[in-house]
Motif scaffolding. Structure first.
Motif, PDB file in Angstrom:
ATOM      1  N   GLY A   1       9.554  13.478  -8.231  1.00  0.00           N
ATOM      2  CA  GLY A   1       9.871  13.619  -9.747  1.00  0.00           C
ATOM      3  C   GLY A   1      11.149  12.867 -10.049  1.00  0.00           C
ATOM      4  O   GLY A   1      11.154  12.185 -11.126  1.00  0.00           O
ATOM      5  N   PHE A   2      11.962  12.552  -9.200  1.00  0.00           N
ATOM      6  CA  PHE A   2      13.280  11.886  -9.335  1.00  0.00           C
ATOM      7  C   PHE A   2      12.968  10.521  -9.442  1.00  0.00           C
ATOM      8  O   PHE A   2      13.158   9.707 -10.484  1.00  0.00           O
ATOM      9  CB  PHE A   2      14.371  12.032  -8.272  1.00  0.00           C
ATOM     10  N   LEU A   3      12.009   9.987  -8.621  1.00  0.00           N
ATOM     11  CA  LEU A   3      11.651   8.497  -8.607  1.00  0.00           C
ATOM     12  C   LEU A   3      10.839   8.104  -9.956  1.00  0.00           C
ATOM     13  O   LEU A   3      11.071   7.251 -10.635  1.00  0.00           O
ATOM     14  CB  LEU A   3      10.721   8.135  -7.463  1.00  0.00           C
ATOM     15  N   VAL A   4      10.145   9.071 -10.456  1.00  0.00           N
ATOM     16  CA  VAL A   4       9.285   9.048 -11.577  1.00  0.00           C
ATOM     17  C   VAL A   4       9.990   9.111 -12.889  1.00  0.00           C
ATOM     18  O   VAL A   4      10.071   8.323 -13.666  1.00  0.00           O
ATOM     19  CB  VAL A   4       7.952   9.917 -11.853  1.00  0.00           C
TER      20      VAL A   4
ATOM     21  N   VAL B   1      13.613  10.270 -13.511  1.00  0.00           N
ATOM     22  CA  VAL B   1      14.849   9.284 -13.660  1.00  0.00           C
ATOM     23  C   VAL B   1      14.868   7.945 -13.175  1.00  0.00           C
ATOM     24  O   VAL B   1      15.419   7.251 -14.136  1.00  0.00           O
ATOM     25  CB  VAL B   1      15.863  10.060 -12.627  1.00  0.00           C
ATOM     26  N   LEU B   2      14.330   7.514 -12.398  1.00  0.00           N
ATOM     27  CA  LEU B   2      14.318   6.015 -12.099  1.00  0.00           C
ATOM     28  C   LEU B   2      13.261   5.318 -12.872  1.00  0.00           C
ATOM     29  O   LEU B   2      13.172   4.093 -12.925  1.00  0.00           O
ATOM     30  CB  LEU B   2      14.105   5.567 -10.648  1.00  0.00           C
ATOM     31  N   ASP B   3      12.270   6.071 -13.357  1.00  0.00           N
ATOM     32  CA  ASP B   3      11.203   5.626 -14.426  1.00  0.00           C
ATOM     33  C   ASP B   3      10.332   4.598 -13.571  1.00  0.00           C
ATOM     34  O   ASP B   3       9.768   3.730 -13.985  1.00  0.00           O
ATOM     35  CB  ASP B   3      11.794   4.587 -15.408  1.00  0.00           C
ATOM     36  N   ILE B   4       9.895   4.996 -12.425  1.00  0.00           N
ATOM     37  CA  ILE B   4       9.010   4.155 -11.325  1.00  0.00           C
ATOM     38  C   ILE B   4       7.538   4.628 -11.793  1.00  0.00           C
ATOM     39  O   ILE B   4       7.397   5.848 -11.822  1.00  0.00           O
ATOM     40  CB  ILE B   4       9.337   4.249 -10.148  1.00  0.00           C
ATOM     41  N   GLN B   5       6.801   3.874 -11.830  1.00  0.00           N
ATOM     42  CA  GLN B   5       5.181   4.028 -12.100  1.00  0.00           C
ATOM     43  C   GLN B   5       4.936   5.139 -11.058  1.00  0.00           C
ATOM     44  O   GLN B   5       5.076   4.848  -9.973  1.00  0.00           O
ATOM     45  CB  GLN B   5       4.375   2.960 -11.816  1.00  0.00           C
ATOM     46  N   PRO B   6       4.227   6.163 -11.382  1.00  0.00           N
ATOM     47  CA  PRO B   6       3.818   7.345 -10.605  1.00  0.00           C
ATOM     48  C   PRO B   6       3.011   6.956  -9.324  1.00  0.00           C
ATOM     49  O   PRO B   6       3.468   7.362  -8.194  1.00  0.00           O
ATOM     50  CB  PRO B   6       3.186   8.112 -11.260  1.00  0.00           C
ATOM     51  N   ILE B   7       2.061   6.237  -9.624  1.00  0.00           N
ATOM     52  CA  ILE B   7       1.201   5.664  -8.636  1.00  0.00           C
ATOM     53  C   ILE B   7       2.094   5.027  -7.275  1.00  0.00           C
ATOM     54  O   ILE B   7       1.990   5.275  -6.188  1.00  0.00           O
ATOM     55  CB  ILE B   7       0.235   4.612  -8.917  1.00  0.00           C
ATOM     56  N   ILE B   8       2.869   4.108  -7.738  1.00  0.00           N
ATOM     57  CA  ILE B   8       3.772   3.399  -6.947  1.00  0.00           C
ATOM     58  C   ILE B   8       4.844   4.533  -6.161  1.00  0.00           C
ATOM     59  O   ILE B   8       5.139   4.432  -4.814  1.00  0.00           O
ATOM     60  CB  ILE B   8       4.680   2.422  -7.477  1.00  0.00           C
ATOM     61  N   ALA B   9       5.666   5.337  -6.913  1.00  0.00           N
ATOM     62  CA  ALA B   9       6.330   6.175  -6.569  1.00  0.00           C
ATOM     63  C   ALA B   9       6.088   7.226  -5.484  1.00  0.00           C
ATOM     64  O   ALA B   9       6.515   7.445  -4.430  1.00  0.00           O
ATOM     65  CB  ALA B   9       7.052   6.846  -7.742  1.00  0.00           C
ATOM     66  N   THR B  10       4.599   7.513  -5.636  1.00  0.00           N
ATOM     67  CA  THR B  10       4.362   8.715  -4.634  1.00  0.00           C
ATOM     68  C   THR B  10       3.594   8.038  -3.599  1.00  0.00           C
ATOM     69  O   THR B  10       3.295   8.526  -2.281  1.00  0.00           O
ATOM     70  CB  THR B  10       3.357   9.594  -5.452  1.00  0.00           C
ATOM     71  N   LEU B  11       3.252   6.737  -3.760  1.00  0.00           N
ATOM     72  CA  LEU B  11       2.676   6.105  -2.670  1.00  0.00           C
ATOM     73  C   LEU B  11       3.838   5.782  -1.343  1.00  0.00           C
ATOM     74  O   LEU B  11       3.353   6.113  -0.400  1.00  0.00           O
ATOM     75  CB  LEU B  11       2.488   4.648  -3.139  1.00  0.00           C
ATOM     76  N   VAL B  12       5.022   5.775  -1.758  1.00  0.00           N
ATOM     77  CA  VAL B  12       6.208   5.899  -0.663  1.00  0.00           C
ATOM     78  C   VAL B  12       6.041   7.088   0.235  1.00  0.00           C
ATOM     79  O   VAL B  12       6.154   6.786   1.307  1.00  0.00           O
ATOM     80  CB  VAL B  12       7.587   5.671  -1.589  1.00  0.00           C
ATOM     81  N   LEU B  13       6.007   8.200  -0.618  1.00  0.00           N
ATOM     82  CA  LEU B  13       5.903   9.466   0.162  1.00  0.00           C
ATOM     83  C   LEU B  13       4.583   9.678   1.109  1.00  0.00           C
ATOM     84  O   LEU B  13       4.379  10.195   1.992  1.00  0.00           O
ATOM     85  CB  LEU B  13       6.173  10.708  -0.375  1.00  0.00           C
ATOM     86  N   MET B  14       3.589   8.973   0.326  1.00  0.00           N
ATOM     87  CA  MET B  14       1.985   8.986   0.989  1.00  0.00           C
ATOM     88  C   MET B  14       2.389   8.126   2.301  1.00  0.00           C
ATOM     89  O   MET B  14       1.368   8.676   3.438  1.00  0.00           O
ATOM     90  CB  MET B  14       1.220   8.530   0.135  1.00  0.00           C
ATOM     91  N   LEU B  15       3.072   7.097   2.215  1.00  0.00           N
ATOM     92  CA  LEU B  15       3.003   6.450   3.483  1.00  0.00           C
ATOM     93  C   LEU B  15       3.930   6.864   4.636  1.00  0.00           C
ATOM     94  O   LEU B  15       3.703   7.018   5.784  1.00  0.00           O
ATOM     95  CB  LEU B  15       3.555   4.997   3.020  1.00  0.00           C
ATOM     96  N   ALA B  16       5.276   7.485   4.032  1.00  0.00           N
ATOM     97  CA  ALA B  16       6.353   7.725   4.910  1.00  0.00           C
ATOM     98  C   ALA B  16       6.388   9.147   5.249  1.00  0.00           C
ATOM     99  O   ALA B  16       6.544   9.549   6.337  1.00  0.00           O
ATOM    100  CB  ALA B  16       7.630   7.509   4.241  1.00  0.00           C
ATOM    101  N   GLY B  17       5.527  10.195   4.484  1.00  0.00           N
ATOM    102  CA  GLY B  17       5.312  11.290   4.688  1.00  0.00           C
ATOM    103  C   GLY B  17       4.748  11.720   6.009  1.00  0.00           C
ATOM    104  O   GLY B  17       5.444  12.572   6.895  1.00  0.00           O
ATOM    105  N   ARG B  18       3.683  11.235   6.363  1.00  0.00           N
ATOM    106  CA  ARG B  18       2.814  11.613   7.540  1.00  0.00           C
ATOM    107  C   ARG B  18       3.734  11.241   8.925  1.00  0.00           C
ATOM    108  O   ARG B  18       3.674  11.652   9.860  1.00  0.00           O
ATOM    109  CB  ARG B  18       1.611  10.675   7.664  1.00  0.00           C
TER     110      ARG B  18
END
Lengths: 349, 502, 338
Positions: A120-123, A125-142
């Motif tokens: 939520g912060f990325l999207v 507050v930082l106004d980053i496109q949701p697809i990209i912002a959540t891609l970060v955690l999708m990659l790193a989360g696992r």
């Protein structure tokens, strides 16, 4: 208003009923529900129980999609929350005690909430496109989940934990109550407060909403927090079901199925208008389809072909071009002026 | 008379059951500038789209040079020498100026793009327009006015026989307009036929030879500009007496000039948009703002209403310093803003009229204090009645209303907040003349009821007619504030156009 | 007088840099990626001492040829503002089909065109859904992902060994230059990148790809063939998926229906790290090449370090984060400038 609702949910409900009817014709025992030891069993009950993780994820996804976003990280969040919860239980001296399990579950949910907040912060507050912002955690989360479990599949035998996914309450699966409660809570909060319409406003046009004094950021942030938290609960149910934390397999592809469920339910990926009831039906359709495919004796590895066909059919039904064709076909037989002019009026303006 | 280069006969276009264009005849001769006039929804854009191939005629004939044509796409029209420049710049901000000019007809060698030739060609066309920019630079790095000129450069870069200019001047300043008119005259000399669409009557009279008026999708008539009185033109467009246009709603100044201003801004600055601005807004008064696009008028409005954060200066409301960090805090102090961009920053097109009207009020009350549905309806209906929003259907998606009615919905949204200060940025842009007058009258009434209104418009006559005082903005600074009685349209134009700030 | 002579060159320098920025501002992220790549190499060399060897560098291309090919196709799609989630599955499907068909005795000359066609067909399906039925690329390519993955398992549930010599030749041949070597798969990957870069820069189709990403409506009004372009980028991505399937099959000597699960994310990450904006309109094939190299280097470093492979994903995730935050800052700045 009710007529409009009916119209929106007509196709999802129709598809679900059709699936159930087809299944019942193919194998009459599908519809049968038996009572054993004061607990209900049957294919339908299984569907209601097994859909719990997907349901929770899809409910969160609905809120995120309504804000014109998307949350790709839900599968990874599931993996993390399962890893956290089971690692805590595994490491404790009394894995069977209810209080240990409760604490572990709360910790798992807490971590997921923080992950949702991060998205939520990325999207927002930082106004980053949701697809990209959540891609970060999708990659790193696992990766994080794998680190928590040291790269192993942590197996745990804990009675209270097993209860979450496989236990029964009032003759019905406990997992059913979890998702029912979540769906009801969201529906009530969205419709009984102004959150629903404000969420839709933000989804349709964030800047216009901000100018109208809507707290866009708060609403967007809230949607991702809800999505993360719900995914966390889903991860715990998943782990409880397999009695293990599997950082690789937990929630694999679930983001895609969740998005599919939301779209099946009639919520547009463009954000704005959304329907919780539609999502519930969408998930049930997917779960019933899954059970159907299994029954047909198709290897579960091959089932994506069926889902691909479903996705294509659904998007075609929703596509404006197909509507035009449909109108052209039926237009010769009956003309109903005034129903479809609405969109075109915009063109002339 | 010679043969028209472009001729439409019986042009008809249906959207669903409604005719957007109904049996219209239109002709365009080489070497003339022809204005297409009409209210919004009169069918101007439909006609243009039919000519440029963006839309197909349901029935009727389009002839180019006497030959019947069927344009299936804009590409076909361009092949036939019909080029268009639209109001909203339809170029690509992510690629170079040179590409924007020649994409689609780019020079190629052995099937490959010849970049050097492309840049040279662009340079030549831009020089023609008196524009000295690097053709290889990315378009998005230039100002809107430059982008508009690049769009025109694109249109004239090939052998255009018919050039459609749809509101080309809306983002240009006076100098740039003059430059554009010079180019238009030049093209005219070369025998290009030009269709010129503009809301600015002055420009129509300055540059056009002939005018075709449409109303409700039908042809009203074709006239020679020099024989056609303005008042007759307006009447032809409206189809009713233009009395209301001539009436000046009110001009008396608030008597109690000694009263403390409700909102006063001192030394307000935001970025390079507006610098060191002092503004006093008095209750019961309409403060007109006159300035060209890019003068800082919008930045001023946004600064006063908490949309953009201040880089300097203070804003006092009823004597106390307030920090209006965001629209919410401004709204809670009774200061509201209506954006010039109705579509992108105003209306929520998929939400219903009712939801649009109650949105801001609901947002102010907060998520958990929902306005009861019955109360919402009542509230929305009262505004629909009061502002005469048509059709009076609360459940209709707001995006399907006409521009004027969308504007009224936005006003209703703001008025539902019971504001004390109303800042309206171009509330009459792109709406038809009838709705314009209604909005102007409404602004006057609101001020009579004690509101303090800021009224920004590109049309100076309108600013003069509505405002009690007029604030003149230029180059990000406030030049002067003048009572409107002391101004005439000409003197105001002179002030606004003054080449250099003192 | 003296002041002007001092400031003139400086002013000229400033005007040069301004001209450069006006022309190439969109290349900045790619430069950043290049710097990161170089920094990674130097850092790894200083840390391990034996990292920057010709053998290692040659292996980088060998091991990640499939990723490079996929990234080239993805770059086309992303520049139009779309996304293709199906690439990993298409690679698995075409790879297993390749192994299966070869196993049944068809010659490579038949099999290779066949699998490329297979990839193209899935791409075509996605493209048609996107263009003609207004399906969002995310959803359409999701259908492609499901379809290709399922079909891969329909072809075979387990892995199939490849014995065909001409396919294995692609991998086993090593052309050596001193200690450096390159395989036909590497040459294939580099050619794909070169062709991709060339097409994007010098053909009308390539420029239309950028135009569609900038503003589809405007591109259409400019008379460009938007529909064909949008369908074609997905077909290209599908063909790249087919090529990657061939390369991966040659590389591992077998087809495996579980190949490439999650590869679409790696590809997207590499493309974004290389400076292509997910919003469409800007990007370079060369950037994607650098992005793949960065990705490959990080993977290699982690393998060298003997660390948990989980770190790869975390680091790639963080790097992605860094890039998008930086891109965001650049965008915000340029908006401010106006």
């Amino acid at each position: 208003m009710t007529r409009l609702m009916k119209h929106r949910l007509f196709w999802p409900v129709f598809s679900l009923l059709a699936l159930i009817v087809i299944n019942t014709i193919a194998r009459p025992q599908f519809i049968k529900i038996t009572m054993r030891d004061g607990e209900f069993y049957g294919a339908l009950i299984d569907i209601l129980r097994n859909c719990a993780p997907l349901m929770l994820v899809a409910l969160g996804m609905t809120l995120v999609i309504a804000t014109r976003g998307i949350d790709l990280s839900v599968g990874a969040v599931m993996a993390v929350s399962g890893a956290v919860t089971l690692t805590i239980i595994d490491g404790s001296s009394s894995p069977g005690s209810t209080s240990t399990v409760l604490v572990a579950i709360l910790a798992g949910i807490g971590v997921s909430l923080v992950l949702g907040l991060w998205n939520g912060f990325l999207v927002a507050v930082l106004d980053i496109q949701p697809i990209i912002a959540t891609l970060v955690l999708m990659l790193a989360g696992r990766g994080v989940a794998l680190l928590i479990t040291d790269g192993f599949i942590t197996t745990v035998n804990s009675e209270p934990l097993n209860f979450v996914a496989t236990g029964y309450l009032f003759a019905l699966p406990f997992a059913l109550f979890i998702w029912l409660a979540a769906a009801a809570a969201i529906a009530i909060v969205e419709r009984r407060t102004a959150l629903g319409v404000l969420t839709e406003a933000v989804g349709i046009n964030p800047e216009a909403s901000r100018l109208a004094g809507v707290r866009s950021r708060g609403i967007i942030l809230g949607a991702y927090v809800a999505s993360g938290t719900l995914a966390g609960i889903a991860g715990i149910i998943y782990s409880s079901n397999i009695r293990a934390a599997d950082a690789n397999a937990a929630g694999d592809l679930i983001e895609l199925y969740a998005i599919l469920a939301v779209v099946l339910g009639g919520t547009s990926l463009m954000g704005g208008k959304f329907t919780i009831a539609g999502t519930v039906i969408g998930v049930l359709i997917i779960q019933t389809l899954d059970s159907t495919i299994l029954f047909l004796g198709v290897s579960s590895a091959q089932s994506p072909v069926f889902f691909a066909i479903v996705v294509v059919i659904v998007v075609l039904i929703q596509s404006p071009r197909v509507h035009q064709w449909g109108r052209a076909l039926t237009g010769g037989f009956r003309t109903r002026p005034g129903t479809e002019v609405r969109n075109d009026a915009e063109v002339t303006a | 008379m010679e043969r028209p280069i472009l001729e439409l006969t019986g042009a008809t276009v249906y959207f669903g059951a409604d005719a957007a264009l109904d049996g219209v005849d239109f002709r365009l001769f080489p070497g003339e500038v022809h204005s297409l006039m009409g209210e919004n929804g009169a069918g101007k854009s439909t006609l243009i789209k039919a000519i440029t191939g963006a839309l197909q005629l349901t029935s009727g004939e389009l002839r180019i040079d006497g030959e019947v044509m069927h344009f299936g796409s804009p590409h076909d029209a361009q092949e036939a020498g019909v080029r268009a420049v639209y109001q909203e710049i339809d170029l690509l901000p992510n690629i170079s100026v040179a590409e924007n000019i020649s994409l689609g007809t780019e020079p190629r060698r052995f099937g490959l793009i010849d970049w050097k030739e492309m840049r040279e060609r662009a340079h030549a066309v831009l020089a023609d327009l008196g524009l000295d920019i690097d053709p290889a630079s990315i378009l998005g790095r230039h100002s809107l006015a430059v982008q508009q000129l690049v769009a025109i450069a694109r249109a004239i870069s090939t052998e255009a026989r018919v050039l459609v200019l749809d509101e080309p001047t809306s983002s240009l300043d006076l100098d740039e307009c003059a430059e554009l008119f010079r180019v238009i005259r030049d093209l005219k000399e070369r025998g290009v036929a030009i269709i010129f669409v503009s809301h600015f009557l002055d420009q129509v009279y300055e540059i056009c030879d002939r005018v075709t008026v449409l109303r409700d999708g039908k042809l009203v008539g074709e006239y020679l500009t020099r024989e056609f009185l303005r008042i007759d033109l307006v009447q032809a467009m409206l189809g009713r007496s233009a009395e209301s246009l001539r009436a000046r709603p009110r001009l008396h100044l608030a008597d109690e000039r000694s009263t403390e201003p409700f909102l006063s801004a001192r030394a307000v600055s935001v970025g390079s948009g507006i610098n060191d601005a002092d503004v006093d807004m008095i209750e019961g008064e309409v403060l007109g703002v006159a300035g060209l696009l890019g003068s800082g008028r919008t930045e001023l409005a946004r600064a006063l209403t908490g949309i953009d954060k201040l880089d300097g200066g203070i804003i006092r409301i009823q004597g106390t310093d307030e920090s209006l960090g965001n629209p919410r805090s401004a709204i809670s102090l009774g200061v509201v803003y209506s954006s010039e961009n109705r579509r992108t920053e105003g209306i929520l097109s998929e939400l219903s009229v009712q939801e649009n009207i109650t949105l801001a009020l609901q947002a102010e009350r907060g998520v958990f204090r929902r306005i009861r549905p019955a109360r919402q309806r009542e509230l929305a209906m009262s505004w629909v009645d009061a502002l005469d929003i048509r059709p009076p259907d609360l459940d209709r998606p707001a995006g399907t209303l006409s521009g004027g009615n969308q504007q009224k919905v936005l006003l209703a949204r703001l008025l539902a907040l019971s504001p004390r200060v109303l800042v309206l940025d171009e509330p009459t842009r792109g709406i038809d003349v009838g709705a314009k007058v209604e909005v102007q009258n409404l602004v006057g009434e609101l001020a009579d009821n004690g509101l303090s209104v800021m009224f920004i418009s590109a049309e100076l006559e309108e600013v003069l007619r509505v405002g009690n005082r007029v604030l003149i903005v230029q180059d990000g600074r406030i030049l002067d504030t003048v009572p409107s009685e002391d101004l005439t349209a000409d003197s105001l134009t002179a002030l606004v156009a003054r080449p250099e700030a003192v | 007088m003296s002041t002007t002579t001092v400031t003139a060159p400086r002013a000229r320098l400033a005007s040069y840099s301004r001209t450069f920025l006006d022309r190439h501002s969109s290349m900045m992220p790619t430069f950043a990626a290049l710097l990161i790549f170089i920094a990674l190499l130097i850092g790894a060399e200083m840390h391990f001492g034996n990292f920057l060897t010709p053998l290692n560098m040659s292996a980088l291309l060998l091991n990640y040829a499939y990723l490079l090919i996929l990234a080239v196709g993805m770059t086309f799609v992303i520049i139009t503002g779309g996304i293709d989630l199906s690439v990993g599955s298409v690679m698995a499907f075409t790879g297993i089909s390749c192994a299966k068909l070869l196993g049944e005795g068809y010659s490579a000359a038949v099999v290779i065109p066949a699998i490329l066609l297979g990839g193209a067909a899935i791409g075509l399906l996605i493209g048609v859904l996107v263009q003609y039925f207004d399906v969002q690329p995310f959803i359409a390519s999701l259908a492609g992902l499901f379809l290709a993955r399922g079909l891969a398992f329909v072809v075979s549930l387990s892995s199939i060994r490849v014995e065909n010599e001409s396919v294995l030749w692609l991998q086993t041949t090593r052309w050596r230059f001193g200690e450096w070597y390159i395989t036909p798969t590497g040459i294939l990957a580099l050619s794909v990148a070169a062709i991709g870069a060339f097409v994007l820069a010098f053909t009308r189709f390539g420029r239309t790809v950028y135009a569609v990403g900038g503003n589809e409506q405007s591109a259409r009004l400019m008379g460009l063939n938007v529909a064909r372009t949008k369908v074609l980028v997905y077909v290209i991505s599908g063909v790249c998926g087919g090529l990657a399937g061939l390369v991966l099959t040659a590389y591992s000597g077998a087809g495996y229906p579980r190949n490439g699960i999650g590869t679409e994310l790696d590809v997207i990450a590499a493309v974004v790290i290389g400076g292509t904006l997910l919003t469409g309109g800007t990007g370079y094939v060369l950037g994607s090449v650098i992005g793949v190299l960065v990705f490959a280097t990080i993977n290699t470093i982690i393998a060298y370090e003997g660390a948990e492979q989980a770190w790869t994903r975390i680091i790639i995730g963080l790097m992605l984060l860094m890039f998008i935050v930086v891109q965001r800052v650049i965008v915000v700045r340029s908006e401010r400038r106006r």
